[in-house]
Structure formats: structure tokens, C-alpha cells
Motif scaffolding. Structure first.
Motif, PDB file in Angstrom:
ATOM      1  N   SER A  49       0.835  -1.211   0.000  1.00 54.09           N
ATOM      2  CA  SER A  49       0.000   0.000   0.000  1.00 54.09           C
ATOM      3  C   SER A  49       0.865   1.254   0.000  1.00 54.09           C
ATOM      4  O   SER A  49       0.567   2.231  -0.704  1.00 54.09           O
ATOM      5  CB  SER A  49      -0.915   0.004   1.228  1.00 54.09           C
ATOM      6  N   LEU A  63      -6.654  11.234   1.043  1.00 59.56           N
ATOM      7  CA  LEU A  63      -6.640  10.165   2.036  1.00 59.56           C
ATOM      8  C   LEU A  63      -7.516   8.986   1.617  1.00 59.56           C
ATOM      9  O   LEU A  63      -7.168   7.829   1.883  1.00 59.56           O
ATOM     10  CB  LEU A  63      -7.114  10.711   3.389  1.00 59.56           C
ATOM     11  N   LEU A  67      -6.593   4.884   1.552  1.00 61.58           N
ATOM     12  CA  LEU A  67      -7.413   4.000   2.379  1.00 61.58           C
ATOM     13  C   LEU A  67      -8.042   2.892   1.548  1.00 61.58           C
ATOM     14  O   LEU A  67      -8.048   1.718   1.947  1.00 61.58           O
ATOM     15  CB  LEU A  67      -8.495   4.833   3.075  1.00 61.58           C
ATOM     16  N   THR A  68      -8.572   3.254   0.376  1.00 64.45           N
ATOM     17  CA  THR A  68      -9.245   2.268  -0.479  1.00 64.45           C
ATOM     18  C   THR A  68      -8.295   1.158  -0.898  1.00 64.45           C
ATOM     19  O   THR A  68      -8.618  -0.035  -0.789  1.00 64.45           O
ATOM     20  CB  THR A  68      -9.834   2.955  -1.722  1.00 64.45           C
ATOM     21  N   SER A  70      -5.506   0.366   0.516  1.00 61.63           N
ATOM     22  CA  SER A  70      -5.025  -0.352   1.686  1.00 61.63           C
ATOM     23  C   SER A  70      -5.953  -1.509   2.023  1.00 61.63           C
ATOM     24  O   SER A  70      -5.501  -2.628   2.327  1.00 61.63           O
ATOM     25  CB  SER A  70      -4.915   0.602   2.876  1.00 61.63           C
ATOM     26  N   SER A 131      -2.233   1.259  13.765  1.00 64.65           N
ATOM     27  CA  SER A 131      -3.248   2.316  13.774  1.00 64.65           C
ATOM     28  C   SER A 131      -3.090   3.236  14.971  1.00 64.65           C
ATOM     29  O   SER A 131      -3.400   4.427  14.896  1.00 64.65           O
ATOM     30  CB  SER A 131      -4.653   1.696  13.784  1.00 64.65           C
ATOM     31  N   SER A 199     -13.939   1.236   6.971  1.00 64.45           N
ATOM     32  CA  SER A 199     -12.742   2.050   6.754  1.00 64.45           C
ATOM     33  C   SER A 199     -13.108   3.421   6.188  1.00 64.45           C
ATOM     34  O   SER A 199     -12.553   4.441   6.602  1.00 64.45           O
ATOM     35  CB  SER A 199     -11.779   1.323   5.812  1.00 64.45           C
ATOM     36  N   CYS A 200     -14.037   3.436   5.253  1.00 67.07           N
ATOM     37  CA  CYS A 200     -14.448   4.715   4.664  1.00 67.07           C
ATOM     38  C   CYS A 200     -15.198   5.588   5.673  1.00 67.07           C
ATOM     39  O   CYS A 200     -15.106   6.823   5.617  1.00 67.07           O
ATOM     40  CB  CYS A 200     -15.320   4.466   3.435  1.00 67.07           C
ATOM     41  N   THR A 202     -14.474   5.951   8.689  1.00 64.66           N
ATOM     42  CA  THR A 202     -13.504   6.639   9.541  1.00 64.66           C
ATOM     43  C   THR A 202     -13.054   7.966   8.949  1.00 64.66           C
ATOM     44  O   THR A 202     -12.479   8.794   9.662  1.00 64.66           O
ATOM     45  CB  THR A 202     -12.268   5.748   9.787  1.00 64.66           C
ATOM     46  N   LEU A 203     -13.325   8.170   7.671  1.00 62.88           N
ATOM     47  CA  LEU A 203     -13.001   9.472   7.067  1.00 62.88           C
ATOM     48  C   LEU A 203     -13.824  10.593   7.692  1.00 62.88           C
ATOM     49  O   LEU A 203     -13.446  11.765   7.614  1.00 62.88           O
ATOM     50  CB  LEU A 203     -13.249   9.428   5.554  1.00 62.88           C
TER      51      LEU A 203
END
Length: 259
Positions: A49, A63, A67-68, A70, A131, A199-200, A202-203
Motif C-alpha cells: 500500500s 486520504l 485507504l481504499t 489499503s 493504527s 474504513s471509509c 472513519t473518514l
């Protein structure tokens, strides 16, 4: 105060994982090996990544882009780790046969759900460590967050999100491996899709010009809702039933009453 905050958030994040490791993994060398190997595969996904993020220069500041990919690389390496484990089954059985005196049980090899659980926990622990390690380093001082308009709940929210990711990776590992073993491929996009969704979300914790206040609950509540759902699916994938659960609870209740 900062030291108390550090230890509090550390135990929130890694306390359950530490307990699971001590009581279910630490005494079995084979499980420890699988745990370390799965953590290494997560590190490989992080490395890939990072290389991808560094190579695509125009999108470094985005970001969501990092993230995507990853998430994609993590699920790809989860699959590769599954393939490696299945190809190594014969060798692991030989190790278990020659290492019975060292408490290495063959049951771990024949019961594939145990290996799935261990690999998922290793994945989650390494994910949680990377993290939160920088956040934990900032917790010890000299000051704390919130002085310059930052949210005072940042550390606590980070700790609870890290815990949810550790538990989710553990459940995702069981569901993912079971789906491949039984050729129930419908669960594979469920694991990858739920991983991408959380995960998205968390944006929303990121401060922007349009959103000066982070929305921690918008990511924490869905994360723990998903923990419950994935926990139930993982329990069923491992062969658990409601009848077995009731029998277990009844047995534990009787044992406590006797004690």
C-alpha cells in the motif's frame, strides 16, 4: 493525567486481544507461529500500500485513495495467507506429529476454524498496533489534545475504533477462510465490502473546512454494530448453534454455582 489516559486507552484497545492471546494462543507454539506469520502478511500488505501510495504522486494528498487501496491489499494478502496455510497443511501435520511432547496438537490442523481465528487475530493485532502506536506515543504528554480546538474525545474514539478493528479482523478471518473452504464465495464480498465500508466511515473523523467537528459516533456505532453481526456469522461459520450456546451458558452457570 496523560499517563492515566495512555494506560486507559491502551487497555481498551489491546486488553481483549491480550487476553485472547494469553488464554488461547500463548501455550501452543504452532498457534504462535501462525499468529506471527499472519501479522507479517498484514505488514506486507502495508508495504505494498505504501509503495502504491508513493508511486501515484497526484493522489498522495487524497486520504480516501490510500485507504481504499489499503483495504484491497489487506484482503488480497488475507487470501494469499489462506492459500499458504492450505499448502502447508501437510507440513504442519508433520510438525504436530513430531511435537506432541511440546503440546502442539494435531487438532489445530484438522480444525481449520482454529487456524482461521488465530490468523485473524494476528491480522487484527498488527492492524491495531500500526493504527494506534503514534496516537499512544502522543498520549504521554507533555500536553493533551483539545487545547487548540481539537476534540477531547479523539484518544478515546481512537481506542474504541482500534478495538473494533481487532475484533472485526478476527471474525473476518473465520468467515473468509470458511467461505473458501466450503466454496461459499458469497461471503467473500461481504467481508471485503464491510471492511471497505467501516474504513471509509472513519473518514468522517477527519477535520475539514466543511466539517470542522469530527463525527466519531458516525464511525464507532456502525463499527460495533458490524462487530456483533460478524461475530454471529463467525460463530455460525465455526459450527456454533443457538443450542450449543445455551448449553455452554448453562454449563458455566452450574460450574460457578458449584465453586
Amino acid at each position: 493525567m496523560t499517563i492515566m489516559e495512555f494506560f486507559g486507552c491502551t487497555f481498551i484497545s489491546f486488553g481483549p486481544a491480550l487476553g485472547l492471546f494469553i488464554f488461547t494462543i500463548a501455550r501452543d507454539p504452532l498457534r504462535v507461529i501462525v499468529l506471527i506469520a499472519s501479522a507479517f502478511f498484514w505488514l506486507l500488505s502495508l508495504l505494498l500500500s505504501s509503495i502504491w501510495w508513493y508511486a501515484v504522486v497526484p493522489l498522495r494528498k487524497d486520504l480516501a485513495f490510500g485507504l481504499t487501496f489499503s483495504v484491497i491489499f489487506q484482503e488480497l494478502f488475507r487470501f494469499l495467507f489462506y492459500k499458504m496455510l492450505r499448502k502447508a497443511d501437510a507440513g504442519l501435520i508433520k510438525v504436530s506429529q513430531t511435537g506432541q511432547s511440546a503440546n502442539i496438537g494435531r487438532g489445530d490442523i484438522t480444525n481449520k476454524h482454529i487456524m482461521a481465528y488465530v490468523s485473524g487475530l494476528g491480522y487484527g493485532i498488527m492492524c491495531g498496533a500500526f493504527s494506534l502506536v503514534n496516537v499512544l506515543a502522543d498520549m504521554v504528554g507533555p500536553g493533551t489534545i483539545g487545547i487548540h480546538g481539537d476534540s477531547k474525545y479523539f484518544f478515546l474514539a481512537s481506542a474504541f475504533l482500534t478495538l473494533s478493528y481487532i475484533l472485526l479482523h478476527m471474525f473476518w478471518g473465520v468467515i473468509f477462510f470458511n467461505a473458501l473452504d466450503r466454496k461459499q464465495y458469497i461471503y467473500l464480498p461481504l467481508v471485503a465490502g464491510s471492511h471497505m465500508l467501516i474504513s471509509c466511515l472513519t473518514l468522517l473523523n477527519q477535520r475539514t473546512a466543511d466539517r470542522p467537528t469530527p463525527h466519531y459516533l458516525a464511525s464507532i456505532l456502525p463499527a460495533y454494530t458490524l462487530v456483533i453481526i460478524m461475530g454471529v456469522l463467525a460463530y455460525r461459520a465455526a459450527g456454533g448453534t443457538l443450542k450449543n450456546l445455551k448449553a455452554f451458558i448453562k454449563c458455566r452457570t452450574i460450574s460457578y454455582a458449584v465453586e
